[in-house]
Write a protein that holds these residues in place. Structure first.
Motif, PDB file in Angstrom:
ATOM      1  N   GLU A  95       0.837  -1.199   0.000  1.00  0.00           N
ATOM      2  CA  GLU A  95       0.000   0.000   0.000  1.00  0.00           C
ATOM      3  C   GLU A  95       0.870   1.246   0.000  1.00  0.00           C
ATOM      4  OE1 GLU A  95      -4.007  -1.532   2.375  1.00  0.00           O
ATOM      5  OE2 GLU A  95      -2.585  -0.157   3.335  1.00  0.00           O
ATOM      6  N   SER A  96       0.384   2.293  -0.606  1.00  0.00           N
ATOM      7  CA  SER A  96       1.127   3.553  -0.640  1.00  0.00           C
ATOM      8  C   SER A  96       1.144   4.191   0.744  1.00  0.00           C
ATOM      9  CB  SER A  96       0.484   4.523  -1.636  1.00  0.00           C
ATOM     10  OG  SER A  96      -0.797   4.913  -1.168  1.00  0.00           O
ATOM     11  N   ILE A  97       2.148   5.019   0.981  1.00  0.00           N
ATOM     12  CA  ILE A  97       2.255   5.682   2.269  1.00  0.00           C
ATOM     13  C   ILE A  97       1.106   6.666   2.474  1.00  0.00           C
ATOM     14  CG2 ILE A  97       3.735   7.546   1.425  1.00  0.00           C
ATOM     15  CD1 ILE A  97       5.241   7.391   4.107  1.00  0.00           C
ATOM     16  N   GLN A  98       0.559   7.219   1.373  1.00  0.00           N
ATOM     17  CA  GLN A  98      -0.570   8.133   1.499  1.00  0.00           C
ATOM     18  C   GLN A  98      -1.791   7.416   2.061  1.00  0.00           C
ATOM     19  OE1 GLN A  98       1.309   7.798  -1.197  1.00  0.00           O
ATOM     20  NE2 GLN A  98       2.115   9.827  -1.749  1.00  0.00           N
ATOM     21  N   LYS A  99      -2.037   6.217   1.585  1.00  0.00           N
ATOM     22  CA  LYS A  99      -3.189   5.451   2.060  1.00  0.00           C
ATOM     23  C   LYS A  99      -3.002   5.039   3.514  1.00  0.00           C
ATOM     24  CE  LYS A  99      -6.144   1.545   0.858  1.00  0.00           C
ATOM     25  NZ  LYS A  99      -6.378   0.439  -0.126  1.00  0.00           N
ATOM     26  N   ARG A 100      -1.757   4.636   3.852  1.00  0.00           N
ATOM     27  CA  ARG A 100      -1.499   4.226   5.232  1.00  0.00           C
ATOM     28  C   ARG A 100      -1.583   5.401   6.190  1.00  0.00           C
ATOM     29  NH1 ARG A 100       3.830   2.613   5.112  1.00  0.00           N
ATOM     30  NH2 ARG A 100       4.011   2.674   2.858  1.00  0.00           N
ATOM     31  N   LYS A 101      -1.148   6.569   5.744  1.00  0.00           N
ATOM     32  CA  LYS A 101      -1.241   7.742   6.612  1.00  0.00           C
ATOM     33  C   LYS A 101      -2.702   8.095   6.882  1.00  0.00           C
ATOM     34  CE  LYS A 101      -0.443  12.607   7.219  1.00  0.00           C
ATOM     35  NZ  LYS A 101      -0.086  13.910   6.634  1.00  0.00           N
ATOM     36  N   LYS A 102      -3.544   7.945   5.873  1.00  0.00           N
ATOM     37  CA  LYS A 102      -4.960   8.254   6.059  1.00  0.00           C
ATOM     38  C   LYS A 102      -5.566   7.363   7.129  1.00  0.00           C
ATOM     39  CE  LYS A 102      -9.309   8.732   3.537  1.00  0.00           C
ATOM     40  NZ  LYS A 102      -9.985   8.617   2.213  1.00  0.00           N
ATOM     41  N   THR A 103      -5.164   6.079   7.126  1.00  0.00           N
ATOM     42  CA  THR A 103      -5.665   5.154   8.146  1.00  0.00           C
ATOM     43  C   THR A 103      -5.099   5.502   9.520  1.00  0.00           C
ATOM     44  OG1 THR A 103      -5.836   3.394   6.502  1.00  0.00           O
ATOM     45  CG2 THR A 103      -5.819   2.735   8.817  1.00  0.00           C
ATOM     46  N   ALA A 104      -3.782   5.773   9.580  1.00  0.00           N
ATOM     47  CA  ALA A 104      -3.140   6.096  10.865  1.00  0.00           C
ATOM     48  C   ALA A 104      -3.664   7.403  11.437  1.00  0.00           C
ATOM     49  CB  ALA A 104      -1.624   6.175  10.679  1.00  0.00           C
ATOM     50  N   PHE A 105      -4.037   8.336  10.549  1.00  0.00           N
ATOM     51  CA  PHE A 105      -4.514   9.639  11.001  1.00  0.00           C
ATOM     52  C   PHE A 105      -5.800   9.524  11.822  1.00  0.00           C
ATOM     53  CE2 PHE A 105      -6.495  13.868  10.236  1.00  0.00           C
ATOM     54  CZ  PHE A 105      -5.484  14.658  10.758  1.00  0.00           C
ATOM     55  N   GLU A 106      -6.550   8.463  11.594  1.00  0.00           N
ATOM     56  CA  GLU A 106      -7.768   8.238  12.362  1.00  0.00           C
ATOM     57  C   GLU A 106      -7.471   7.992  13.834  1.00  0.00           C
ATOM     58  OE1 GLU A 106     -10.823   8.587  11.149  1.00  0.00           O
ATOM     59  OE2 GLU A 106      -9.926   9.139   9.208  1.00  0.00           O
ATOM     60  N   ASN A 107      -6.236   7.623  14.165  1.00  0.00           N
ATOM     61  CA  ASN A 107      -5.871   7.315  15.553  1.00  0.00           C
ATOM     62  C   ASN A 107      -5.239   8.486  16.288  1.00  0.00           C
ATOM     63  OD1 ASN A 107      -6.682   4.577  15.308  1.00  0.00           O
ATOM     64  ND2 ASN A 107      -4.739   4.075  14.314  1.00  0.00           N
ATOM     65  N   ARG A 108      -5.307   9.689  15.701  1.00  0.00           N
ATOM     66  CA  ARG A 108      -4.709  10.846  16.375  1.00  0.00           C
ATOM     67  C   ARG A 108      -5.362  11.048  17.740  1.00  0.00           C
ATOM     68  NH1 ARG A 108      -8.172  12.278  12.462  1.00  0.00           N
ATOM     69  NH2 ARG A 108      -9.682  13.968  12.802  1.00  0.00           N
ATOM     70  N   GLN A 109      -4.559  11.463  18.702  1.00  0.00           N
ATOM     71  CA  GLN A 109      -5.061  11.576  20.065  1.00  0.00           C
ATOM     72  C   GLN A 109      -4.089  12.390  20.919  1.00  0.00           C
ATOM     73  OE1 GLN A 109      -4.337   7.807  22.436  1.00  0.00           O
ATOM     74  NE2 GLN A 109      -4.012   6.997  20.368  1.00  0.00           N
ATOM     75  N   ILE A 110      -4.522  12.676  22.135  1.00  0.00           N
ATOM     76  CA  ILE A 110      -3.685  13.359  23.124  1.00  0.00           C
ATOM     77  C   ILE A 110      -3.766  12.567  24.414  1.00  0.00           C
ATOM     78  CG2 ILE A 110      -5.579  14.874  23.835  1.00  0.00           C
ATOM     79  CD1 ILE A 110      -3.476  17.054  24.360  1.00  0.00           C
ATOM     80  N   GLU A 111      -2.661  12.465  25.124  1.00  0.00           N
ATOM     81  CA  GLU A 111      -2.661  11.745  26.386  1.00  0.00           C
ATOM     82  C   GLU A 111      -1.822  12.496  27.414  1.00  0.00           C
ATOM     83  OE1 GLU A 111      -0.857   7.916  26.281  1.00  0.00           O
ATOM     84  OE2 GLU A 111       1.003   8.618  25.355  1.00  0.00           O
ATOM     85  N   MET A 112      -2.211  12.331  28.668  1.00  0.00           N
ATOM     86  CA  MET A 112      -1.470  12.927  29.770  1.00  0.00           C
ATOM     87  C   MET A 112      -0.779  11.818  30.546  1.00  0.00           C
ATOM     88  SD  MET A 112      -1.207  13.711  33.222  1.00  0.00           S
ATOM     89  CE  MET A 112      -2.779  13.460  34.019  1.00  0.00           C
ATOM     90  N   VAL A 113       0.535  11.957  30.736  1.00  0.00           N
ATOM     91  CA  VAL A 113       1.325  10.948  31.447  1.00  0.00           C
ATOM     92  C   VAL A 113       1.862  11.580  32.731  1.00  0.00           C
ATOM     93  CG1 VAL A 113       3.269   9.360  31.337  1.00  0.00           C
ATOM     94  CG2 VAL A 113       1.986   9.917  29.247  1.00  0.00           C
ATOM     95  N   PRO A 114       1.366  11.177  33.895  1.00  0.00           N
ATOM     96  CA  PRO A 114       1.842  11.761  35.155  1.00  0.00           C
ATOM     97  C   PRO A 114       3.327  11.498  35.369  1.00  0.00           C
ATOM     98  CG  PRO A 114      -0.200  10.526  35.493  1.00  0.00           C
ATOM     99  CD  PRO A 114       0.283  10.203  34.111  1.00  0.00           C
ATOM    100  N   ASP A 115       4.000  12.464  35.968  1.00  0.00           N
ATOM    101  CA  ASP A 115       5.400  12.325  36.348  1.00  0.00           C
ATOM    102  C   ASP A 115       5.537  12.726  37.807  1.00  0.00           C
ATOM    103  OD1 ASP A 115       8.148  11.936  36.235  1.00  0.00           O
ATOM    104  OD2 ASP A 115       8.333  12.844  34.263  1.00  0.00           O
ATOM    105  N   GLU A 116       6.757  12.832  38.290  1.00  0.00           N
ATOM    106  CA  GLU A 116       6.989  13.118  39.705  1.00  0.00           C
ATOM    107  C   GLU A 116       6.937  14.618  39.994  1.00  0.00           C
ATOM    108  OE1 GLU A 116       7.100  10.594  41.716  1.00  0.00           O
ATOM    109  OE2 GLU A 116       7.052   9.232  40.010  1.00  0.00           O
ATOM    110  N   ASP A 117       6.801  14.930  41.292  1.00  0.00           N
ATOM    111  CA  ASP A 117       6.931  16.293  41.806  1.00  0.00           C
ATOM    112  C   ASP A 117       5.930  17.275  41.190  1.00  0.00           C
ATOM    113  OD1 ASP A 117       9.121  15.370  43.293  1.00  0.00           O
ATOM    114  OD2 ASP A 117      10.483  15.742  41.619  1.00  0.00           O
ATOM    115  N   GLY A 118       4.697  16.817  41.014  1.00  0.00           N
ATOM    116  CA  GLY A 118       3.659  17.698  40.509  1.00  0.00           C
ATOM    117  C   GLY A 118       3.768  18.035  39.040  1.00  0.00           C
ATOM    118  N   MET A 119       4.509  17.264  38.274  1.00  0.00           N
ATOM    119  CA  MET A 119       4.683  17.511  36.847  1.00  0.00           C
ATOM    120  C   MET A 119       4.062  16.379  36.032  1.00  0.00           C
ATOM    121  SD  MET A 119       6.329  20.387  36.889  1.00  0.00           S
ATOM    122  CE  MET A 119       7.067  20.609  35.259  1.00  0.00           C
ATOM    123  N   ALA A 120       3.888  16.617  34.742  1.00  0.00           N
ATOM    124  CA  ALA A 120       3.310  15.599  33.861  1.00  0.00           C
ATOM    125  C   ALA A 120       3.711  15.905  32.425  1.00  0.00           C
ATOM    126  CB  ALA A 120       1.785  15.573  33.996  1.00  0.00           C
TER     127      ALA A 120
END
Length: 482
Positions: free
Chosen positions: A207-232
């Motif tokens: 498959e072309s990279i354009q087609k694969r990017k279109k599929t992968a783009f559906e999984n775009r997201q944001i996540e928060m990962v806690p860290d130490e000392d009140g930071m993330a």
């Protein structure tokens, strides 16, 4: 004692512990030996064999660890195969499944296996799912790479990279992929190997990279990962051009600000500018939405002036959020604050749901900016909720609020999904005579709520309030949230 005797003595082990603390005068310092005449060979020369043997032992231990990791993969794959053959003992066929998302028996079995692996190994479902998928790919689709790992010719990091790059390849292309990467896995560093297999994967993919990017783009997201000392950390998964544009614009802005004499580091300026832009933009969008009448209710953000939606940079370079921004960006935030900390008589940290400990000053700022809040008094020893004041809470379902405040997160093993995103589930199903009391209710994220009803995972509440889960294989797991 002559110099040759001293050199011979230095090659013997030096006493340690209590004996070493009372060394006699004959145990000279090495710097004193170096100053002796040439009759004594260099003390370093006597240690090359010791250093060499140390590194030999290190290499053997590393190879042993890689072989042990291959045993984990093989054991995981065998357990997976046996689990599939025991589907009738895993999958439930109760009427309570009807009100949940539809899920096939095969999917239910796979979810149950992943959850069992996660519980046994003390890791998250996401990590367990990745391990299961890696094992399946290596054993079934990349046998040469797996053999190299078993023999200690390559590392688990190489094998893991190979499996992850093979996931997007069609089944018929994986044999050639395995053939071409096994030699690279034995000779290249992990970083160089990853670059090589990415290029090879690109050449072999039909498959072309354009087609694969279109599929992968559906999984775009944001996540928060806690860290130490009140930071993330805030991670954004998006298209490469968008991510690169954000990084380059942040760096260009930081360079301009730094050149103007700002005392912060470039990285600090980048982080502050991106945070300020996001927070201000989201707050303005929320306020604009409320003012244009698209919401059915009026919030305090409607009356804020435009200047109050601008984040401020403090003298130490930190981003200070305004009252309007807090109100606009934190619907349903739960902060637990010890009463003595709130009164300024203690420095005991507060707890921000979905993150963990935060400093009392930040907690006080959040509470001070809230349009309304719920007072919850807890037992100073057990932390159990003692009194809940319902009068200022907007939701009418008192019981659901109490359960979410009590549980904080999903009640399944090793799951930390925040309670506000969870379903409220009857431990003993309503259809089976369960009641809607706090002892019979618990928070479960949708994934584990479905798992409970679609498979033979069983749960009960113990006398101390903790939950005991029993898996289809008969293993028992205790979940304590306090």
């Amino acid at each position: 004692m002559n110099s040759r005797e001293l050199c011979s003595m230095l090659r013997r082990p030096v006493p340690m512990g209590d004996e070493g603390a009372r060394l006699p005068d004959r145990y000279w310092m090495i710097r004193d030996v170096i100053e002796l005449d040439n009759e004594c060979e260099s003390p370093v020369a006597g240690y090359d064999e010791v250093l060499g043997s140390d590194f030999d032992e290190l290499s053997l231990a590393h190879e042993s660890a890689q072989r042990a990791q291959s045993n984990v993969i093989d054991s995981l794959q065998r357990a997976h195969s046996n689990y599939r053959r025991s589907r009738d003992a895993v999958v439930a066929h109760s009427s309570s499944r009807s009100h949940l998302d539809r899920i096939s028996d095969d999917d239910a079995m796979e979810r149950s296996f992943v959850s069992e692996v996660a519980a046994r190994m003390g890791i998250s479902d996401r990590a367990a799912e990745a391990m299961v998928r890696e094992a399946e790919t290596l054993v079934t689709d990349l046998p040469q790479t797996m053999d190299a790992l078993r023999l200690g010719f390559t590392s688990y990091l190489h094998a893991r990279t190979a499996a992850q790059q093979a996931w997007s390849l069609p089944q018929e292309a994986r044999a050639e992929f395995d053939e071409q990467i096994v030699g690279l896995a034995r000779t290249q560093s992990p970083t160089r190997f990853k670059q090589s297999v990415r290029k090879l994967r690109e050449r072999l993919h039909p498959e072309s990279i354009q087609k694969r990017k279109k599929t992968a783009f559906e999984n775009r997201q944001i996540e928060m990962v806690p860290d130490e000392d009140g930071m993330a950390w805030t991670n954004i998964y998006h298209s490469a051009d968008a991510a690169l544009a954000i990084a380059e614009e942040a760096r260009s802005h930081a360079l301009r600000v730094k050149k103007a004499g700002d005392d912060r580091t470039l990285r600090q300026i980048e982080a502050d500018s991106v945070t300020e832009t996001l927070v201000t933009g989201l707050a303005e969008r929320r306020a604009s939405k409320n003012t244009t009448g698209t919401c059915d209710h009026t919030t305090e953000t409607e009356t804020e002036t435009e200047s109050e939606t601008q984040a401020e940079i403090g003298p130490d370079g930190t981003v200070t959020l305004t009252r309007a921004q807090f109100a606009a960006l934190r619907p349903g935030v739960v902060v637990t604050v010890p009463i003595l900390s709130l009164l300024g008589h203690s420095s005991e940290p507060a707890d921000l749901a979905g993150y963990g400990p935060i400093d009392p000053e930040t907690a006080a700022t959040i509470i001070g900016s809230a349009a309304s809040f719920t007072r919850v008094l807890t037992d100073p020893i057990t932390g159990a909720h003692r009194i809940v004041d319902p009068h200022k809470y907007r939701l009418s379902d008192q019981l659901k609020r109490d359960i979410r405040l009590r549980d904080v997160t999903c009640g399944f093993v090793n799951c930390d999904a925040p309670a506000w995103r969870c379903d409220i589930d009857h431990i003993v199903a309503w259809e089976d005579g369960g009641t809607s009391t706090s002892d019979n209710l618990t928070c479960l994220c949708r994934k584990h709520h479905v798992l409970k009803h679609a498979t033979n995972w069983q749960v009960s509440r113990l006398s101390d309030g903790s939950l005991e889960w029993t898996s289809p294989s008969g293993a028992h797991y205790i979940v304590r949230r306090r």
